[in-house]
Design a protein around this motif. Structure first.
Motif, PDB file in Angstrom:
ATOM      1  N   ARG A 211      39.367 111.909  -9.057  1.00  0.00           N
ATOM      2  CA  ARG A 211      40.829 112.105  -9.087  1.00  0.00           C
ATOM      3  C   ARG A 211      41.313 112.783  -7.807  1.00  0.00           C
ATOM      4  NH1 ARG A 211      43.753 116.392 -10.502  1.00  0.00           N
ATOM      5  NH2 ARG A 211      41.925 117.502 -11.305  1.00  0.00           N
ATOM      6  N   LEU A 212      40.488 113.691  -7.262  1.00  0.00           N
ATOM      7  CA  LEU A 212      40.861 114.410  -6.038  1.00  0.00           C
ATOM      8  C   LEU A 212      40.555 113.605  -4.777  1.00  0.00           C
ATOM      9  CD1 LEU A 212      39.338 117.897  -6.981  1.00  0.00           C
ATOM     10  CD2 LEU A 212      41.737 117.214  -7.162  1.00  0.00           C
ATOM     11  N   ALA A 213      39.694 112.585  -4.944  1.00  0.00           N
ATOM     12  CA  ALA A 213      39.140 111.888  -3.777  1.00  0.00           C
ATOM     13  C   ALA A 213      39.895 110.597  -3.461  1.00  0.00           C
ATOM     14  CB  ALA A 213      37.663 111.593  -4.003  1.00  0.00           C
ATOM     15  N   ASP A 214      41.207 110.701  -3.306  1.00  0.00           N
ATOM     16  CA  ASP A 214      41.985 109.512  -2.935  1.00  0.00           C
ATOM     17  C   ASP A 214      42.365 109.531  -1.462  1.00  0.00           C
ATOM     18  OD1 ASP A 214      43.820 111.548  -2.927  1.00  0.00           O
ATOM     19  OD2 ASP A 214      45.186 110.642  -4.389  1.00  0.00           O
ATOM     20  N   GLY A 215      41.640 110.358  -0.691  1.00  0.00           N
ATOM     21  CA  GLY A 215      41.866 110.414   0.744  1.00  0.00           C
ATOM     22  C   GLY A 215      42.845 111.480   1.187  1.00  0.00           C
ATOM     23  N   ARG A 216      43.504 112.128   0.239  1.00  0.00           N
ATOM     24  CA  ARG A 216      44.497 113.134   0.619  1.00  0.00           C
ATOM     25  C   ARG A 216      43.830 114.392   1.165  1.00  0.00           C
ATOM     26  NH1 ARG A 216      47.554 114.466  -4.848  1.00  0.00           N
ATOM     27  NH2 ARG A 216      47.018 112.261  -5.193  1.00  0.00           N
ATOM     28  N   VAL A 217      44.551 115.119   1.996  1.00  0.00           N
ATOM     29  CA  VAL A 217      44.040 116.377   2.545  1.00  0.00           C
ATOM     30  C   VAL A 217      44.588 117.542   1.732  1.00  0.00           C
ATOM     31  CG1 VAL A 217      43.795 115.458   4.873  1.00  0.00           C
ATOM     32  CG2 VAL A 217      45.945 116.578   4.216  1.00  0.00           C
ATOM     33  N   TYR A 218      43.880 118.668   1.828  1.00  0.00           N
ATOM     34  CA  TYR A 218      44.281 119.898   1.151  1.00  0.00           C
ATOM     35  C   TYR A 218      44.233 121.044   2.147  1.00  0.00           C
ATOM     36  CZ  TYR A 218      43.042 117.063  -2.925  1.00  0.00           C
ATOM     37  OH  TYR A 218      42.965 116.051  -3.858  1.00  0.00           O
ATOM     38  N   THR A 219      45.054 122.043   1.915  1.00  0.00           N
ATOM     39  CA  THR A 219      44.921 123.272   2.694  1.00  0.00           C
ATOM     40  C   THR A 219      43.753 124.064   2.128  1.00  0.00           C
ATOM     41  OG1 THR A 219      46.343 124.611   1.252  1.00  0.00           O
ATOM     42  CG2 THR A 219      47.428 123.346   3.026  1.00  0.00           C
ATOM     43  N   GLY A 220      43.293 125.035   2.879  1.00  0.00           N
ATOM     44  CA  GLY A 220      42.216 125.880   2.376  1.00  0.00           C
ATOM     45  C   GLY A 220      42.603 126.549   1.068  1.00  0.00           C
ATOM     46  N   GLU A 221      43.838 126.990   0.980  1.00  0.00           N
ATOM     47  CA  GLU A 221      44.327 127.652  -0.231  1.00  0.00           C
ATOM     48  C   GLU A 221      44.302 126.706  -1.427  1.00  0.00           C
ATOM     49  OE1 GLU A 221      48.556 129.199  -0.544  1.00  0.00           O
ATOM     50  OE2 GLU A 221      47.463 131.058  -0.123  1.00  0.00           O
ATOM     51  N   GLN A 222      44.742 125.472  -1.213  1.00  0.00           N
ATOM     52  CA  GLN A 222      44.701 124.479  -2.291  1.00  0.00           C
ATOM     53  C   GLN A 222      43.268 124.138  -2.664  1.00  0.00           C
ATOM     54  OE1 GLN A 222      47.006 121.464  -0.221  1.00  0.00           O
ATOM     55  NE2 GLN A 222      48.785 121.778  -1.565  1.00  0.00           N
ATOM     56  N   ALA A 223      42.399 124.022  -1.665  1.00  0.00           N
ATOM     57  CA  ALA A 223      41.006 123.641  -1.910  1.00  0.00           C
ATOM     58  C   ALA A 223      40.276 124.681  -2.756  1.00  0.00           C
ATOM     59  CB  ALA A 223      40.283 123.436  -0.580  1.00  0.00           C
ATOM     60  N   VAL A 224      40.616 125.960  -2.560  1.00  0.00           N
ATOM     61  CA  VAL A 224      40.007 127.011  -3.382  1.00  0.00           C
ATOM     62  C   VAL A 224      40.415 126.841  -4.844  1.00  0.00           C
ATOM     63  CG1 VAL A 224      40.000 129.491  -3.880  1.00  0.00           C
ATOM     64  CG2 VAL A 224      39.742 128.692  -1.534  1.00  0.00           C
ATOM     65  N   SER A 225      41.696 126.589  -5.094  1.00  0.00           N
ATOM     66  CA  SER A 225      42.174 126.433  -6.467  1.00  0.00           C
ATOM     67  C   SER A 225      41.576 125.199  -7.134  1.00  0.00           C
ATOM     68  CB  SER A 225      43.707 126.354  -6.494  1.00  0.00           C
ATOM     69  OG  SER A 225      44.159 125.161  -5.870  1.00  0.00           O
ATOM     70  N   LEU A 226      41.193 124.193  -6.333  1.00  0.00           N
ATOM     71  CA  LEU A 226      40.606 122.964  -6.865  1.00  0.00           C
ATOM     72  C   LEU A 226      39.080 123.019  -6.905  1.00  0.00           C
ATOM     73  CD1 LEU A 226      42.896 120.416  -4.981  1.00  0.00           C
ATOM     74  CD2 LEU A 226      42.975 120.983  -7.423  1.00  0.00           C
ATOM     75  N   LYS A 227      38.512 124.141  -6.482  1.00  0.00           N
ATOM     76  CA  LYS A 227      37.070 124.378  -6.483  1.00  0.00           C
ATOM     77  C   LYS A 227      36.315 123.516  -5.472  1.00  0.00           C
ATOM     78  CE  LYS A 227      37.046 125.842 -11.323  1.00  0.00           C
ATOM     79  NZ  LYS A 227      36.479 125.612 -12.674  1.00  0.00           N
ATOM     80  N   LEU A 228      37.023 123.012  -4.478  1.00  0.00           N
ATOM     81  CA  LEU A 228      36.368 122.295  -3.385  1.00  0.00           C
ATOM     82  C   LEU A 228      35.831 123.272  -2.347  1.00  0.00           C
ATOM     83  CD1 LEU A 228      38.915 119.359  -2.869  1.00  0.00           C
ATOM     84  CD2 LEU A 228      36.717 119.278  -4.076  1.00  0.00           C
ATOM     85  N   VAL A 229      36.406 124.460  -2.315  1.00  0.00           N
ATOM     86  CA  VAL A 229      36.010 125.545  -1.416  1.00  0.00           C
ATOM     87  C   VAL A 229      35.882 126.806  -2.259  1.00  0.00           C
ATOM     88  CG1 VAL A 229      36.866 127.010   0.458  1.00  0.00           C
ATOM     89  CG2 VAL A 229      37.030 124.533   0.663  1.00  0.00           C
ATOM     90  N   ASP A 230      35.006 127.733  -1.847  1.00  0.00           N
ATOM     91  CA  ASP A 230      34.759 128.932  -2.663  1.00  0.00           C
ATOM     92  C   ASP A 230      35.727 130.071  -2.392  1.00  0.00           C
ATOM     93  OD1 ASP A 230      32.305 128.113  -4.125  1.00  0.00           O
ATOM     94  OD2 ASP A 230      31.525 127.909  -2.092  1.00  0.00           O
ATOM     95  N   ARG A 231      35.936 130.388  -1.115  1.00  0.00           N
ATOM     96  CA  ARG A 231      36.727 131.583  -0.796  1.00  0.00           C
ATOM     97  C   ARG A 231      37.562 131.372   0.451  1.00  0.00           C
ATOM     98  NH1 ARG A 231      31.560 135.694  -1.113  1.00  0.00           N
ATOM     99  NH2 ARG A 231      30.879 135.096  -3.199  1.00  0.00           N
ATOM    100  N   LEU A 232      38.595 132.179   0.560  1.00  0.00           N
ATOM    101  CA  LEU A 232      39.376 132.221   1.793  1.00  0.00           C
ATOM    102  C   LEU A 232      38.805 133.321   2.672  1.00  0.00           C
ATOM    103  CD1 LEU A 232      43.035 131.880   0.417  1.00  0.00           C
ATOM    104  CD2 LEU A 232      41.561 130.101   1.382  1.00  0.00           C
ATOM    105  N   GLY A 233      38.633 133.025   3.950  1.00  0.00           N
ATOM    106  CA  GLY A 233      38.085 134.025   4.853  1.00  0.00           C
ATOM    107  C   GLY A 233      37.836 133.445   6.233  1.00  0.00           C
TER     108      GLY A 233
END
Length: 301
Positions: A211-233
């Protein structure tokens, strides 16, 4: 007369000094500067910067970090919009192999998308800046057709082939429905491989990643909320985390890989290769990539 000799002598000395300096710079350019840190325990540092067009050097650096006993953990800094699928998958496998023996912490720069995101996912912890551009989980194939242009200039192209699909995607003939179905099948399979890799590494359901993998980009902040990234830093945060995971007390020492040693022939081959790729691109050749659109990767400029 003596004054003239002194002036000439000063000029000669200055010229020799300049020649010596240039020789040193040329030697460094061709041979590399060697490792910045060669001993002591600390955190290894590997950087992936720019489009991922080849994997050999990065895979070699990751392998060296895995083998060195004084490297207790590794920070992988990614500043890349993605690139060619094969090299991206090879770097991903090298990171995955390294992560089995040592903690890997990823630090994303301004952009770590498509293949740049793919190589990050085996890490124990992924850091991104709030404004990092990441995601872009998708695959693209760019095709071009120059039939109309050739007709205008009176050029004809003839192709001899061993099978009907051998020239699928050719710039000198129209794409048939069968061609389109074949190439779309390749794209879909590669996309499924990418989705499964993300789901496995991030411990997410495949359907959620799809569902997330339709080619769209995310900001780091969005990626954390979607669990694609662990932390901001920042990069500094990533280095500190790597040191903590490795059990290093105090500020960890960064252990840099040796710079790639290059010979003059390597530069000539790189230039020739780049020229050839540009000719292929201009003539309508195609490749299958994990690459983020450059306009997005540069903030829309």
């Amino acid at each position: 007369m003596k004054k003239n000799h002194v002036v000439i002598g000063v000029i000669i000395v200055a010229a020799l000094a300049l020649l010596f300096t240039l020789s040193i710079q040329i030697a460094r350019l061709i041979l590399g500067d060697g490792p910045m840190v060669s001993s002591g325990e600390g955190v290894g540092y590997v950087e992936v910067k720019g489009p991922i067009l080849e994997s050999e050097e990065i895979v070699k650096q990751l392998s060296e970090m895995r083998k060195k006993t004084n490297v207790k953990a590794v920070v992988l800094r990614i500043e890349s919009p993605g690139g060619v699928i094969g090299p991206s998958q090879e770097i991903y496998e090298a990171v995955k192999k390294l992560a089995k023996t040592k903690k890997v912490v990823v630090s994303m720069g301004s952009v770590a998308a498509s293949g740049g995101y793919h190589i990050a996912i085996p890490a124990a912890v992924i850091y991104a800046n709030p404004g990092t551009i990441t995601g872009s989980i998708g695959v693209l194939m760019k095709l071009a057709n120059v039939e109309g242009l050739m007709d205008k200039v009176g050029m004809k192209a003839f192709t001899l082939k061993s099978g009907k699909f051998k020239d699928a995607g050719s710039p000198v003939r129209a794409l048939t429905d069968e061609d389109r179905a074949l190439l779309q099948g390749v794209i879909d399979n590669l996309h499924t491989q990418f989705v499964k890799a993300v789901a496995e590494a991030r411990k997410l359901p495949v359907e959620e990643v799809r569902r997330l993998a339709d080619g769209r980009v995310y900001t780091g902040e969005q990626a954390v909320s979607l669990k694609l990234v662990d932390r901001l830093g920042t990069l500094e945060d990533a280095v500190e985390e790597a040191g903590r995971l490795a059990g290093i007390k105090g500020e960890p020492t960064l252990l840099m890989p040796p710079k790639k040693r290059k010979h003059l022939r390597d530069y000539l081959l790189e230039e020739a290769s780049g020229f050839f790729r540009e000719i292929v691109r201009r003539e309508g050749g195609f490749s299958v990539n994990y690459e983020l659109d450059p306009a997005v990767g540069n903030g829309g400029r």
